[in-house]
Design a protein around this motif. Structure first.
Motif, mmCIF file in Angstrom:
data_model
loop_
_atom_site.group_PDB
_atom_site.id
_atom_site.type_symbol
_atom_site.label_atom_id
_atom_site.label_comp_id
_atom_site.label_asym_id
_atom_site.label_seq_id
_atom_site.Cartn_x
_atom_site.Cartn_y
_atom_site.Cartn_z
ATOM 1 N N PRO A 131 0.842 -1.206 0.000
ATOM 2 C CA PRO A 131 0.000 0.000 0.000
ATOM 3 C C PRO A 131 0.872 1.249 0.000
ATOM 4 N N ILE A 168 -0.114 6.889 3.804
ATOM 5 C CA ILE A 168 -0.333 5.430 3.911
ATOM 6 C C ILE A 168 1.004 4.764 4.215
ATOM 7 N N GLU A 195 3.469 1.507 4.524
ATOM 8 C CA GLU A 195 3.550 0.194 3.878
ATOM 9 C C GLU A 195 3.204 -0.945 4.844
ATOM 10 N N GLN A 219 -8.182 2.831 6.215
ATOM 11 C CA GLN A 219 -6.998 2.498 5.393
ATOM 12 C C GLN A 219 -6.838 0.975 5.261
ATOM 13 N N TRP A 245 -7.057 -1.161 1.796
ATOM 14 C CA TRP A 245 -6.008 -2.125 1.409
ATOM 15 C C TRP A 245 -6.624 -3.508 1.186
ATOM 16 N N ASN A 250 -4.288 -6.489 -7.962
ATOM 17 C CA ASN A 250 -3.624 -5.342 -7.352
ATOM 18 C C ASN A 250 -2.120 -5.538 -7.352
#
Lengths: 459, 439
Positions: free
Chosen positions: A61, A66, A68, A198, A202, A241
């Motif tokens: 992410p 944001i 990781e 968040q 994700w 993704n």
């Protein structure tokens, strides 16, 4: 009558002449489930269980605000906080009833998971896995707890000599690359500010069905496996993704850095160098070579540092993965502070001899045999078989690479391994050596620092 | 009606277990005519390797010298035994460990290595023939092992303090590895004395597993141990010295390297069990499994799931002394939770469970889980071997997989209830609040 005796004798003789592999070669077949998921399957007649492994190509992410490590927290939250409307204890207890096993984890570029269960419980195991994958509770109270746990565990790890050495190594090799932020779970305030929305974002992006690699092994048969795969992935969006993070590899900065920790109860040496990102067929060469260098009581480094110098309890070498196609040679161990310089010298000499001369004639068959046994051990259980098949697939190996593994290892010759050692194992002086010690003056000519973030002053 | 149903369930599980067999590998007691305490075979025709484990039925609990003696001897004896025919390389690999009560040396190799494997085991009963400086220097290696395992591990240090306090003068509470001071105080005379007292055939159990037949095993055992005298069996008399004096001790430890709070609790309770020591192992295992699980009646629900008191814990139940049971609880409190809060919640949970008894449904789920595992792993050499080592540590003989299945089926709620009542009502408790004072 006499002829038949001769025939039997001839058959026995021919059996004796056929080279016997240590284990039967696995046979891989490709299938597609009713929902359209491609998977690769290896039957294992004696296994009694079946493992299904899934890998999602998944970037970390990223974006403003944001962190990781959101992915790491997300996985922990999925696994611990309940799912599908069931509280955490109920879902865990239901899974514990199945005599099954599972794991879900994230690493740069990939989310990996597997379930292994008795064949008659595979469906139920897949259903529970599906609840975790598709309907995790992602409860805010649990998120706050997991954040506290992550920060505490990071703190605990960084308080050890080994943890400190790895923190320093990551800072030097990765600098500000997202992979470093992913592993170090720092800075604290950024971890603390990771929010439930968040995590939710994700999760929604990470677990699609469009870019998967699926392998399976065991006794269930491809139809049962296909049903389990469809159950496990039901309801996930048909998206992918991958978002790969650009990575040129770790930057090995040669030299010796002493991190002086006056309170450390011991000293530790860790030397790191880069090895080529080996294709699937070369793995065994590196496996055998690195084992001769530093795996077990008969290895070069163990003999040099423990048996002869008497400076360490355990001292060895291994390979560490930084990301797919980027791996490190690691050597080292904890050593007697009073013998630190001698241990470093002995390690250097032992390694350079190994690199210059390779594996000796008498060492080689034993090392090859031990390597074969380790592979056999991995392939004797469904989870190990599915994992090794997964590595073959992710490394773009061929079916033949996988199926002929045992024969290939048995056919390996010393010269091929020694050629690789001489060509691809880096000279000692091109490697990074980190020493954690309470004695700041132990290593002459080393760059001495007192905190991880001082490393830049050494270069 | 309930009794009948329970019996039917037990009968079904028993039959299911029996029908699941005979497993392809099973423990076989092999009569060899030697003086060895016992020889067992776990044949496994599927394996290419053969493992030979030589277990000495003696450990730190049998020493009265500086702590760490049995472990130091294990180091020396491994290198002594490993030196077969002065060869530089062996096609076998192995290791050794101590657990305070027994010492296990094991090696694995192929069929061609049988002589090497058995010669290693045989050399364990011969005097140390290593260079004296090498043996003295091995203490430095043990010190490095202490550094590796203990120096940064507050939990280990705390556990050893708890054991010493809980068992008082009984040597079963001694530290396995010792301390830097005790390791420094060890000498070769003490080592040799311990070796002569305990490293004999009467104290050695041999367990071989892999692609090996009974006659092959017998042949190698006879060749290696045929002329070895028995020696004196270790009476392990410490097992018969229960500790009756009450003790309720709380230690508060501040540690600036701990970096996290921890809470550990251990207790010793009077528990006679059923009179069948081996069956009692299964009763303790049932309770430990239940307390560690996520089922109703576990400690997870009150401590970890419904309330954020601990983020991780583990539970052990051990019967080291004849009529006493040790309960051990090790936990990592959630951030911000003080160790005394864990103590309070733990006691309340144990008392509540003791008061109402273990939930019958949970107990049956534990039984089913263990029966499933036994059915699946019943013929795995490692599974059988680990069970054998557990039994030998408890002073009992190894048992077969068929017996294992039958015993899982035979555990009763009444016995488990009696055990949890004993645990909740202990006469000796030691607890440690480890507080992080680091940055």
């Amino acid at each position: 009558m006499r002829n038949s005796v001769r025939l039997i004798a001839a058959s026995l003789l021919s059996l004796a002449l056929i080279p016997q592999t240590a284990f039967s070669s696995p046979k891989m077949t490709a299938h597609v489930s009713p929902a359209g998921h491609q998977f690769f399957y290896v039957p294992m007649d004696d296994a009694q269980r079946t493992a299904v492994a899934i890998t999602w190509a998944s970037g970390l992410p990223t974006g403003p605000g944001i962190h990781e490590a959101t992915a790491r927290l997300g996985i922990e939250l999925m696994l611990n906080g309940g799912a599908g409307g069931l509280p955490p204890d109920e879902i865990s207890a239901d899974f514990e009833d199945l005599d099954a096993g599972s794991r879900l984890w994230v690493q740069p570029g990939e989310i990996r998971g597997f379930v292994v269960a008795p064949d008659d419980q595979l469906d139920r195991a897949a259903e529970i896995a599906n609840l975790v994958l598709a309907q995790p509770a992602l409860d805010n109270r649990w998120l706050e707890r997991q954040k506290r746990n992550l920060l505490r565990d990071t703190r605990i790890r960084n308080a050890t000599a080994t943890g400190l050495a790895w923190s320093l190594a990551r800072e030097i090799m990765l600098e500000d690359h997202p992979f470093k932020r992913f592993w170090t779970a720092a800075p604290v305030d950024e971890i603390q500010s990771i929010s439930a929305p968040q995590i939710d974002t994700w999760h929604k992006g990470a677990f699609g069905t469009a870019d998967l690699t699926i392998t399976a092994a065991g006794t269930a048969g491809p139809e049962t496996v296909a049903r389990a795969i469809d159950l496990a992935l039901a309801g996930l969006p048909k998206s992918a993704n991958p978002n790969p993070v650009a990575f040129q590899g770790p930057r090995i900065r040669p030299g010796t850095i002493v991190l002086h920790d006056p309170d450390s109860p011991k000293s530790l040496i860790m030397t790191l160098g880069e090895l080529p990102g080996a294709p699937a067929t070369d793995d065994d060469i590196y496996g055998i070579a690195t084992a001769v260098l530093g795996l077990g009581k008969q290895s070069r480094l163990f003999k040099a540092i423990r048996s002869q110098l008497r400076a360490a309890y355990g001292f060895g070498a291994g390979m560490e993965s930084v990301a797919r196609h980027h791996r490190l040679l690691r050597m080292g161990g904890e050593v007697d502070t009073a013998l630190l310089p001698q241990a470093l010298d002995a390690m250097r000499q032992s390694y350079e001899t190994f690199r210059r001369e390779g594996i000796a004639r008498e060492e080689f068959p034993i090392a090859r045999n031990f390597h074969l046994q380790r592979i056999e051990q991995n392939l004797s259980r469904p989870a190990g078989m599915a994992t090794m098949l997964m590595e073959n697939r992710l490394n773009a190996g061929s079916a033949e690479d996988f199926e002929t593994l045992a024969n290939r290892i048995e056919a390996l010759e010393r010269t091929a391994v020694n050629d690789t050692i001489m060509a691809n194992y880096p000279p000692f002086d091109e490697m990074l050596t980190i020493v954690i010690t309470p004695d700041a003056t132990a290593i002459a000519d080393a760059c001495v620092i007192t905190a991880v973030d001082e490393w830049r002053k050494c270069y | 009606m309930r009794k009948i149903r329970t019996r039917l369930v037990l009968l079904f599980l028993l039959l299911a277990g029996l029908l699941a067999g005979p497993a392809s590998a099973e423990l076989i007691k092999v009569e060899t005519g030697t003086s060895l305490r016992g020889v067992y075979l776990i044949p496994d025709t599927k394996s290419d390797t053969i493992r030979v484990s030589a277990i000495i039925l003696a450990g730190e609990a049998d020493s009265d010298g500086p702590e760490g003696l049995a472990h130091y001897l294990e180091h020396l004896m491994f290198w002594h035994a490993d030196n077969v025919s002065n060869r530089t390389f062996h096609n076998r690999g192995g290791n050794a460990w101590v657990n305070g009560i027994v010492t296990n040396y094991y090696n694995e190799g192929g069929k061609d290595d049988l002589d090497d494997l058995f010669t290693f085991a045989g050399r364990l009963l011969t005097p140390l023939s290593l260079d004296e400086k090498f043996m003295r220097d091995e203490k430095k290696i043990v010190s490095r092992e202490y550094d590796l395992r203990v120096s940064e591990n507050s939990k280990w240090q705390v556990r050893e303090q708890i054991n010493r306090a809980l068992y008082g003068a009984n040597p079963v509470g001694r530290s396995l590895i010792g301390t830097p001071d005790s390791i420094a105080a060890l000498n070769l005379e003490q080592v040799d004395q311990f070796r002569r007292a305990h490293y004999n055939a009467a104290n050695m159990v041999l367990l071989a597993s892999g692609n090996l037949s009974e006659p092959e095993l017998r042949k190698h055992v006879l060749k290696t141990f045929g002329n070895v005298p028995a020696g004196i069996p270790n009476p392990q008399s410490w097992r018969d010295n229960p500790i009756s004096e009450p003790l309720h001790n709380t230690l508060d430890i501040a540690d600036d390297r701990a970096n996290s709070n921890a809470y550990q609790y251990a207790s010793l309770s009077e528990w006679k069990g059923s009179g069948d020591g081996l069956q009692d192992i299964y009763t303790t295992r049932f309770l430990a499994e239940l307390l560690s699980s996520n089922l109703p009646g576990s400690l997870a629900k009150p401590l970890k799931i419904d309330n954020f008191v601990v983020s991780a814990y583990n539970v052990r139940l051990d019967r080291k002394l004849r009529n006493q049971i040790q309960f051990f609880f090790q936990s990592r409190p959630d951030e911000g939770v003080a160790p005394p809060t864990v103590a309070e919640k733990l006691r309340a949970s144990l008392a509540e469970l003791a008061g109402r008894g273990v939930p019958e449904k949970s107990l049956e789920r534990i039984r089913k889980r263990m029966a499933r595992e036994a059915s699946r792993r019943g013929d795995e050499p490692d599974y059988i071997l680990n069970r054998a080592l557990r039994n030998l540590t408890a002073g009992l003989e190894p048992n077969t997989s068929a017996d294992h299945v039958a015993r899982i089926a035979s555990v009763t709620k009444a016995e488990v209830d009696a055990l949890i009542r004993a645990v909740a009502d202990s006469h000796r408790t030691v607890e440690v609040n480890l507080t992080n004072t680091g940055s």
